[in-house]
Design an enzyme around this catalytic site. Structure first.
Site, PDB file in Angstrom:
ATOM      1  N   LYS A   8     -11.083  -1.522   9.252  1.00 17.31           N
ATOM      2  CA  LYS A   8     -10.188  -2.404  10.011  1.00 17.31           C
ATOM      3  C   LYS A   8     -10.384  -2.188  11.521  1.00 17.31           C
ATOM      4  O   LYS A   8     -10.961  -3.027  12.188  1.00 17.31           O
ATOM      5  CB  LYS A   8      -8.742  -2.192   9.582  1.00 17.31           C
ATOM      6  N   ASP A  38      -0.498   7.021   6.584  1.00 13.85           N
ATOM      7  CA  ASP A  38      -1.615   6.104   6.338  1.00 13.85           C
ATOM      8  C   ASP A  38      -1.676   5.170   7.539  1.00 13.85           C
ATOM      9  O   ASP A  38      -0.814   4.318   7.726  1.00 13.85           O
ATOM     10  CB  ASP A  38      -1.361   5.315   5.042  1.00 13.85           C
ATOM     11  N   TRP A  52       0.830  -1.218   0.000  1.00 16.37           N
ATOM     12  CA  TRP A  52       0.000   0.000   0.000  1.00 16.37           C
ATOM     13  C   TRP A  52       0.856   1.255   0.000  1.00 16.37           C
ATOM     14  O   TRP A  52       0.502   2.263  -0.609  1.00 16.37           O
ATOM     15  CB  TRP A  52      -0.991  -0.025   1.176  1.00 16.37           C
TER      16      TRP A  52
HETATM   17  N1  PMP Z   1      -3.797   1.500   3.111  1.00 20.73           N
HETATM   18  C1  PMP Z   1      -3.642   0.384   3.847  1.00 20.73           C
HETATM   19  C2  PMP Z   1      -2.580   0.349   4.907  1.00 20.73           C
HETATM   20  C3  PMP Z   1      -4.451  -0.727   3.581  1.00 20.73           C
HETATM   21  O1  PMP Z   1      -4.287  -1.849   4.299  1.00 20.73           O
HETATM   22  C4  PMP Z   1      -5.443  -0.663   2.573  1.00 20.73           C
HETATM   23  C5  PMP Z   1      -6.377  -1.790   2.230  1.00 20.73           C
HETATM   24  N2  PMP Z   1      -6.329  -2.901   2.913  1.00 20.73           N
HETATM   25  C6  PMP Z   1      -5.548   0.509   1.836  1.00 20.73           C
HETATM   26  C7  PMP Z   1      -4.716   1.581   2.138  1.00 20.73           C
HETATM   27  C8  PMP Z   1      -6.527   0.638   0.695  1.00 20.73           C
HETATM   28  O2  PMP Z   1      -7.792   0.858   1.165  1.00 20.73           O
HETATM   29  P1  PMP Z   1      -9.048   0.856   0.191  1.00 20.73           P
HETATM   30  O3  PMP Z   1      -9.347  -0.564  -0.148  1.00 20.73           O
HETATM   31  O4  PMP Z   1     -10.113   1.485   1.026  1.00 20.73           O
HETATM   32  O5  PMP Z   1      -8.696   1.690  -0.994  1.00 20.73           O
END
Ligand code: PMP
Length: 358
Positions: free
Chosen positions: A196, A172, A104
């Site tokens: 989460k 993030d 990510w």
């Molecule tokens: N950042 C992190 C640390 C994640 O774990 C995730 C998805 N698991 C995301 C961003 C992406 O999130 P989304 O599916 O809402 O775009």
């Protein structure tokens, strides 16, 4: 409801039964109003009270003041934040730094390339992200911001602390927000998808330092501008009323327990599972010990051909959601705040019994 399963999914993730039950009641009749939570108008006082209490709890849990920080409730998930951060803070011809510590983090970095110059300040990609990269010694002074992913959901690594940073730090925190004590005041902005540690999918929490709102030089449509969203109190468009309500219930649940207690339990849960992975002759951890996450415990089997059998074995004990991410394989047990100690005990017992029965 059928028997509740023990759920270690990485997101959407387990929520406490009390939060689920209260959400269910509100869906049928919000606070005795005779109107469903799914139907209350976002301009009504009822929702105004929900969003203000949720925002106040966010600031309280992060130990931040409303004079300095703005709380936004947006849509579009983590992916949209990957784009909004550079849209708002990276000028044409400007530079931003990224810490490339996992899938990510890497995706966030790639999204920024549409808007300006991007520097990878540290990366563990060459080692398949099995450890955190070393925090950079110095930072180029011209960076407009640095982006960090506090917990790498897929690879199971986590930064133990949010370091002070000489340039604005954007974090993030999607997979570890409010799971341990953090110095949130080191952040110029932090964001977290709800699904989460905070609630259901459909809403993303953004907390931004107010001085950052004045930095944007790019012309942006209101929906993608932090400043415009802040001005409209996150109600530029119809917000996801029900997910925000469930986040409020979750925030109350976190505040009632306190971050210190939550952290202690999260440490106990993770220590139990890592200890079993080390002890058990069938399992192993691909993650460097000092980088291991308290939230997402990634592990594999020494003999990968047995992994399917263990998935079936644990499913027969009502243990679900432990299959590893498709890019890594093996297993991943997500130990978010709502996962109880006894859930981890059940998983550890399954690993022990599987070893004995083999
Ligand atoms: N950042 C992190 C640390 C994640 O774990 C995730 C998805 N698991 C995301 C961003 C992406 O999130 P989304 O599916 O809402 O775009």
């Amino acid at each position: 409801m059928n028997k509740r399963k023990i759920y270690f999914g990485a997101g959407p993730a387990a929520l406490p039964p009390s939060v689920l039950e209260e959400t269910a009641r509100a869906v049928l009749d919000y606070a005795g109003s005779g109107i469903s939570l799914l139907s209350i108008a976002h301009r009504d006082k009822a929702f105004g009270d929900i969003i203000s209490e949720a925002s106040a709890l966010v600031l309280q849990l992060a130990n931040l003041g409303s004079d300095d920080y703005e709380v936004l409730w947006l849509q579009g998930g983590g992916r949209q934040q990957f784009a909004m951060v550079p849209m708002n803070f990276l000028d044409e011809g400007g530079r931003a730094g990224y810490i490339d510590s996992g899938h990510w983090a890497h995706e966030a970095m790639e999204a920024a390339r549409y808007y300006g110059d991007v520097v990878s300040l540290a990366s563990s990609a060459a080692d398949k992200y099995t450890h955190l990269p070393a925090w950079p010694d110095g930072m180029p002074g011209d960076l407009q911001y640095v982006h960090l992913t506090s917990n790498n959901t897929i690879y199971g690594t986590q930064w133990p602390r949010i370091p002070p940073c000489p340039v604005p730090l954007v974090v993030d925190m999607s997979s570890d927000i409010f799971s341990r004590a953090r110095n949130y005041s080191h952040c110029a902005l932090f964001y977290a998808v709800a699904q989460k540690n905070l609630g259901p999918a459909g809403v993303t929490l953004v907390v931004v330092r107010k001085d950052m709102l004045k930095r944007s030089t790019r012309r942006l449509p209101d929906a993608l501008s932090y400043a415009a969203q802040a001005k409209a109190s996150s109600m530029l468009n119809t917000p996801p009323v029900a997910p925000i309500y469930t986040c409020l219930l979750m925030l109350r649940w976190i505040a009632e327990r306190g971050i210190a207690d939550i952290e202690e339990e999260n440490r106990t849960k993770a220590a139990m599972l890592y200890a079993e992975i080390e002890r058990n002759s069938l399992f192993q951890s691909p993650v460097a010990e000092s980088s291991r996450s308290l939230m997402n415990v990634v592990f594999t089997m020494v003999d990968a051909s047995r992994e399917q059998a263990f998935l079936g074995y644990s499913a027969a004990r009502d243990i679900e959601g432990i299959k590893g991410h498709r890019s890594v394989g093996g297993f991943r047990a997500s130990l978010y705040n709502a996962v109880r100690l006894e859930d981890v005990t059940a998983l550890v017992k399954a690993m022990q019994d599987f070893e004995k029965e083999l």
